[in-house]
Design an enzyme around this catalytic site. Structure first.
Site, PDB file in Angstrom:
ATOM      1  N   ARG A   1       0.844  -1.206   0.000  1.00 37.72           N
ATOM      2  CA  ARG A   1       0.000   0.000   0.000  1.00 37.72           C
ATOM      3  C   ARG A   1       0.871   1.245   0.000  1.00 37.72           C
ATOM      4  NH1 ARG A   1      -1.931   1.763   4.590  1.00 37.72           N
ATOM      5  NH2 ARG A   1      -2.505  -0.275   5.398  1.00 37.72           N
TER       6      ARG A   1
ATOM      7  N   TYR B   1     -16.417  15.923 -16.374  1.00 41.39           N
ATOM      8  CA  TYR B   1     -16.809  14.522 -16.462  1.00 41.39           C
ATOM      9  C   TYR B   1     -17.960  14.262 -15.467  1.00 41.39           C
ATOM     10  CZ  TYR B   1     -16.352   9.502 -15.652  1.00 41.39           C
ATOM     11  OH  TYR B   1     -16.593   8.173 -15.483  1.00 41.39           O
TER      12      TYR B   1
ATOM     13  N   ASP C   1      -7.807  18.269 -15.053  1.00 42.45           N
ATOM     14  CA  ASP C   1      -8.064  16.890 -15.472  1.00 42.45           C
ATOM     15  C   ASP C   1      -7.631  16.800 -16.936  1.00 42.45           C
ATOM     16  OD1 ASP C   1      -9.138  14.504 -16.443  1.00 42.45           O
ATOM     17  OD2 ASP C   1     -10.938  14.625 -15.186  1.00 42.45           O
TER      18      ASP C   1
ATOM     19  N   LYS D   1      -8.278   5.734 -19.779  1.00 47.04           N
ATOM     20  CA  LYS D   1      -8.590   6.215 -21.125  1.00 47.04           C
ATOM     21  C   LYS D   1      -7.365   6.124 -22.046  1.00 47.04           C
ATOM     22  CE  LYS D   1     -12.396   6.859 -18.918  1.00 47.04           C
ATOM     23  NZ  LYS D   1     -12.798   8.133 -18.335  1.00 47.04           N
TER      24      LYS D   1
HETATM   25  C1  PLP Z   1     -13.283   8.531 -17.065  1.00 49.53           C
HETATM   26  C2  PLP Z   1     -12.927   9.870 -16.573  1.00 49.53           C
HETATM   27  C3  PLP Z   1     -12.708  10.106 -15.204  1.00 49.53           C
HETATM   28  C4  PLP Z   1     -12.890   9.044 -14.150  1.00 49.53           C
HETATM   29  O1  PLP Z   1     -11.959   8.009 -14.264  1.00 49.53           O
HETATM   30  P1  PLP Z   1     -12.263   6.475 -13.876  1.00 49.53           P
HETATM   31  O2  PLP Z   1     -10.975   5.809 -14.233  1.00 49.53           O
HETATM   32  O3  PLP Z   1     -13.437   6.024 -14.676  1.00 49.53           O
HETATM   33  O4  PLP Z   1     -12.546   6.439 -12.412  1.00 49.53           O
HETATM   34  C5  PLP Z   1     -12.325  11.383 -14.829  1.00 49.53           C
HETATM   35  N1  PLP Z   1     -12.198  12.374 -15.721  1.00 49.53           N
HETATM   36  C6  PLP Z   1     -12.416  12.184 -17.032  1.00 49.53           C
HETATM   37  C7  PLP Z   1     -12.264  13.328 -17.981  1.00 49.53           C
HETATM   38  C8  PLP Z   1     -12.795  10.936 -17.506  1.00 49.53           C
HETATM   39  O5  PLP Z   1     -13.024  10.761 -18.816  1.00 49.53           O
END
Ligand code: PLP
Length: 416
Positions: A77, A130, A203, A228
């Site tokens: 962890r 998001y 982000d 992604k």
């Molecule tokens: C998918 C996504 C998230 C969240 O991520 P997860 O891996 O699904 O928890 C946050 N910000 C954006 C822009 C995303 O496309």
């Protein structure tokens, strides 16, 4: 100091974001994006010479003495070599000094927010975030005394008014936004946040580190859903936080986040870290094909009579085109569109493609189609932040673009 900190200590190296700047500054030591993505943190195994560092599938590590660790690792962890390899890679490709890998993008967001927010604080977030981020802030953090004010990304006057309130400590933005691909000027947003003593969190999931490095423009923290583009193959969930030398409440933010990662525990496991690391190595070549295919499709859709509007920052008529051209080295793989016929036509179109799979998520090699209002952004339903219900989002993959066009053509013909 842990192994993560030592290996991640890249802060003094040259900030550069792509091959172009590497060529114009030949004397500096920092490798270009694709070299960093392939090599950072990926030293061959010293025991066997294995080119790929092993997956350290272990929860704990034996020690030389009660207070003497063998190589800095104690319990997974707190740190695991496979996670360190990924974190080192992520820090370097984002021009940061430290990165922290989590079990999902949302877990990374939650770790960051819990580190820097206190009850009574306000988050100012650009609308068009998001859907899961919207849900986390508006439905979970609201229960713990943290308010979130969503402002349209163009309303910088409203943003600054909210920033002037001393309770506002975090400014949160995505660029390009999801799903309408609005672009904000990151340098200007960083200046506004810092003038008010707030942190700018970006982000960077949609652009990916291959196209944009927010820390270079003044952001304090970069958030990724590595699920992604970074993972890139729709086979693993993950998230990351990347920081440079930002300080929070008189402490390096990197230390604050490292403590939170260890104490909160939402870490990436070794298998997930390995898959994410492997994906990141090919991001540089994948993203070129995503961008090329998306540009072709956006231009082709914009010419069609059965398409009312196309959102893609690579189109010269996109309102954020000039800023995107300056702060990104490509326009990304997501294209949104409004078909003629309203919500019913949008849903029918999204349900009738064959190569584009009807699915949430994006950034994988395969093309996906979604109806944001009911799918990714369902949690914003009924709020001012809900996306238009007649918009369809495409995550354009790396397939042959002619096949993608034929698929969209057939599906569009079906809803006329
Ligand atoms: C998918 C996504 C998230 C969240 O991520 P997860 O891996 O699904 O928890 C946050 N910000 C954006 C822009 C995303 O496309």
């Amino acid at each position: 100091m842990t192994a993560t900190q030592e290996i991640n200590d890249l802060g003094s190296r040259r900030p550069a974001q792509d091959g172009t700047s590497a060529r114009t500054q030949p004397s500096v030591v920092r490798p270009g994006f694709r070299t960093a993505a392939v090599h950072a943190g990926q030293e061959p195994d010293p025991l066997t010479g294995a080119v790929i560092p092993p997956i350290y599938q272990t929860s704990t590590f034996t020690q030389d003495g009660v207070e003497t660790l063998k190589s800095g690792y104690e319990y997974s962890r707190g740190g695991n070599p496979t996670r360190t390899a990924l974190e080192t890679q992520l820090a370097q490709v984002e021009n940061g000094s430290h990165a922290f890998a989590f079990a999902s993008g949302i877990a990374a967001e939650d770790a960051l927010l819990r580190s820097v927010l206190r009850p009574g604080n306000t988050v100012v977030a650009a609308a068009e975030t998001y859907g899961g981020t919207h849900r986390l802030l508006s439905q979970l953090y609201s229960r713990w005394g943290v308010e979130t004010a969503f402002v349209p990304p163009t309303r910088t006057d409203e943003r600054d008014r909210l920033l002037a309130d001393p309770s506002t400590t975090v400014l949160w933005v995505e660029t390009p936004t999801n799903p309408l691909l609005s672009i904000v000027d990151l340098r200007e947003w960083a200046e506004a946040a810092h003038a008010a003593g707030a942190l700018l969190v970006v982000d960077n999931t949609f652009a990916s580190p291959a196209l944009q490095n927010p820390l270079t423009w003044g952001a304090d923290v970069v958030v990724h859903s590595t699920t992604k583009y970074i993972g890139g193959h729709s086979d693993v969930l993950g998230g990351a936080l990347v920081v440079g030398d930002a300080v929070w409440e008189d402490q390096p933010l990197a230390e604050v986040l490292q403590f939170q990662q260890f104490a909160g525990g939402a870490v990436a496991g070794p298998q997930d870290a390995f898959l994410t690391s492997r994906g990141l190595k090919t991001l540089g070549v994948r993203i070129r094909q995503h961008c090329e295919n998306a540009q072709t499709i956006a231009e082709w859709l914009a010419e069609r009579n059965d398409v009312e509007r196309v959102w893609y920052p690579g189109l010269p008529e996109h309102p954020g085109h000039d800023v995107a051209a300056r702060q990104m080295s490509g326009f990304g793989g997501v294209v949104s569109l409004r078909v003629r016929g309203g919500e019913a036509a949008a849903r029918a179109f999204a349900e009738s493609t064959e190569v584009f799979g009807l699915s949430v998520s994006l950034g994988g090699v395969e093309s996906l189609i979604s109806h944001p209002a009911t799918m990714t952004h369902g949690s914003t339903k009924g709020t001012p932040e809900a996306p238009p219900s007649d918009v369809v989002r495409l995550s354009v993959g790396i397939e042959d673009v002619e096949d993608l066009q034929a698929d969209l053509d057939r599906a569009l013909a079906g809803v006329r």
